[in-house]
Write a protein that holds these residues in place. Structure first.
Motif: not given
Length: 538
Positions: A197-217
């Motif tokens: 549903h969120n077009d941006i989700s697939a681009e910002t999650e783990s492994f995008h840009g050789n970086l793991l995803e940040y902590p979320q709360y």
């Protein structure tokens, strides 16, 4: 996107993918799943598909013929589906296609699969390890066929004839290929437009840009004496983004030093490119969006590749010679000082599949001498402000019509027939269709707002190219001189800014009208052009 799974346990696949996000996408027909029971193609009393291995050894081996017949049945379905989509579903063509796949002497099935924008993936520990870049590449296909082995594997002969990709999900052994296939289908599906549903989700999650995803709360603010970091509740998006990047870097360095090393290489490259930001904006944004991989680097020279589009980008800003090339000295008595005496090694040119963008004119002659054609010369146009452009008098960001009936929205499959002629493409007439299907093209529509009619007259389009630049701008002649081009560009720029991107375009040299438009919108131009080149495959 159509998924086909050749398996001995079709219910396992169907049940595993029928829930959650993939299940919803299947119900909405965004993706489709076709499970094929290989036993259905075993022409014996007990539907047996395995036999002993030649040369001895423990265990049984899946036989070639049932697997081959199963593959051919899927190819028959793909052909029929493609004929229906193209409108060529005459009885003669379907009959011809059936003859083709009933012919047991038919060879080169793997090549035929590729020609249909499809891949046949054999799930095996001997394959390349599956990753996010591979998922993005597979997501561009129309059809993906997964072949699930069992027992001791599958007869090598049918693999040689049908498989396009050997893929593993890790260095361990499972009882069959069903679980790895489901893992890959899940990862690939998420990259298909409309699945998330969120077009941006697939681009910002783990492994995008050789970086793991940040902590979320999430709520509550305090749980087990642990509080949500205050910066996340500050409302200051700039500080939030900086905190998230910092934590992503820290987490990657701690948990995945291999990924961190790749991140540092790209970070060093970006720092180098920022010395001439306007000229290198395409390469910088490629890194910023997590789509870049370094193919070559040496002494201030870089060759990057977009992991999605496979377009390459080359720069050597100083006047030094290229380290990419080999010098071919035909006459030892003369100095080598001409690009015609230089050769780009095949191990480099083989990786330049979908063209290359050169950032210095002096290399055009070099690449021309090595089998490339210059297609277009462009100026980089960059919007350097971080604030969104004003939409006053242009369009309403909430999607409601303007008083004149104008709205701007993302195009979908229903708009393809009307929009496709507006952008014929240079060498790929289907390019705009692919971009519309990817959700990367926007259209301006007019309607009779007073009559409350459906707004259905497409007046112009703009889109985001595969490598990240904004372009494809076209306004129908009868709608020009109404600030429609400005409205479309404003819409596209603001969408890019919402995603955290730097809006930029590449303006073909000589397109004075477009240059004036970019100047009026406050864009800045590179001092020198870039050069798009394609490989001469003739």
């Amino acid at each position: 996107m159509r998924f086909h799974v050749l398996t001995l346990f079709p219910q396992m696949i169907e049940q595993g993918l029928s829930e959650s996000i993939t299940g919803r996408a299947l119900k909405q027909n965004i993706i489709s799943l076709n499970t094929v029971n290989i036993r259905d193609f075993a022409h014996n009393k007990h539907n047996k598909v395995d036999d002993y291995t030649y040369g001895g050894g423990a265990g049984m081996l899946m036989q070639a013929e049932p697997v081959y017949q199963a593959v051919r049945s899927v190819m028959s379905q793909i052909n029929k589906c493609n004929q229906v989509h193209s409108g060529d579903n005459s009885e003669k063509n379907i009959a011809d296609e059936n003859i083709l796949y009933e012919n047991t002497s038919y060879k080169n099935t793997a090549e035929e699969i590729k020609n249909h924008n499809a891949r046949l993936i054999y799930v095996t520990p001997q394959g390349s390890v599956f990753n996010q870049q591979m998922a993005a590449e597979f997501a561009k296909c129309d059809d993906l066929i997964f072949l699930c082995g069992h027992y001791e594997g599958i007869d090598e002969r049918v693999l040689e004839e049908t498989v396009t990709d050997y893929v593993s999900i890790g260095d361990y052994v499972l009882t069959g290929g069903e679980l790895p296939s489901m893992v890959m289908i899940d990862a690939i599906s998420r990259l298909v437009p409309g699945v998330l549903h969120n077009d941006i989700s697939a681009e910002t999650e783990s492994f995008h840009g050789n970086l793991l995803e940040y902590p979320q709360y999430s709520r509550p603010v305090e749980w087990h004496d642990k509080k949500v970091p205050e910066v996340l509740m500050s409302g200051n998006q700039k500080k939030i983004d900086a905190w998230r990047l910092e934590k992503s870097v820290e987490r990657t360095k701690e948990r995945r030093p291999d990924l961190y090393a790749g991140f540092k290489r790209l970070d060093k490259c970006r720092e180098f490119l920022m010395k001439n930001k306007l000229l290198h904006i395409d390469m910088i944004e490629l890194i910023n969006r997590g789509c870049a991989e370094i193919l070559f680097e040496a002494d201030g020279e870089y060759l990057l590749r977009d992991m999605v589009s496979k377009v390459c980008f080359h720069t050597r800003p100083d006047e030094g010679g290229s380290k990419l090339i080999d010098l071919v000295q035909e006459d030892a008595t003369k100095p080598v000082d001409k690009y015609s005496s230089q050769h780009i090694p095949e191990n480099v040119t083989d990786q330049i599949v979908n063209g290359i963008v050169l950032h210095q004119q002096r290399y055009v002659e070099l690449f021309t001498a090595n089998g490339f054609n210059e297609t277009v010369e462009c100026m980089q146009a960059v919007y350097t402000n971080k604030e969104k452009l004003s939409v006053s008098g242009l369009y309403r960001p909430d999607g409601r019509p303007m008083p004149n009936g104008l709205i701007i929205r993302k195009l979908d499959a229903a708009d393809i027939q009307e929009a496709a002629p507006m952008y014929p493409g240079f060498d790929n007439p289907d390019y705009i269709i692919e971009r519309i299907e990817a959700g990367a093209v926007y259209g301006a529509f007019f309607g009779d707002n007073t009559a409350n009619d459906t707004i259905n007259t497409l007046a112009g389009i703009i889109g985001i190219h595969e490598e990240g630049s904004i372009g494809m701008l076209y306004v129908k002649p009868q709608y020009r001189h109404q600030k429609l081009a400005t409205a479309l560009e404003t819409y596209a720029f603001n969408r890019a800014l919402e995603n955290g991107w730097i809006p930029y375009g590449q303006i073909i040299v000589g397109n004075d009208a477009s240059m004036r438009l970019q100047e009026s919108m406050g864009l800045h131009f590179s001092k020198s052009p870039v050069y798009w080149m394609t490989k001469n495959n003739a």
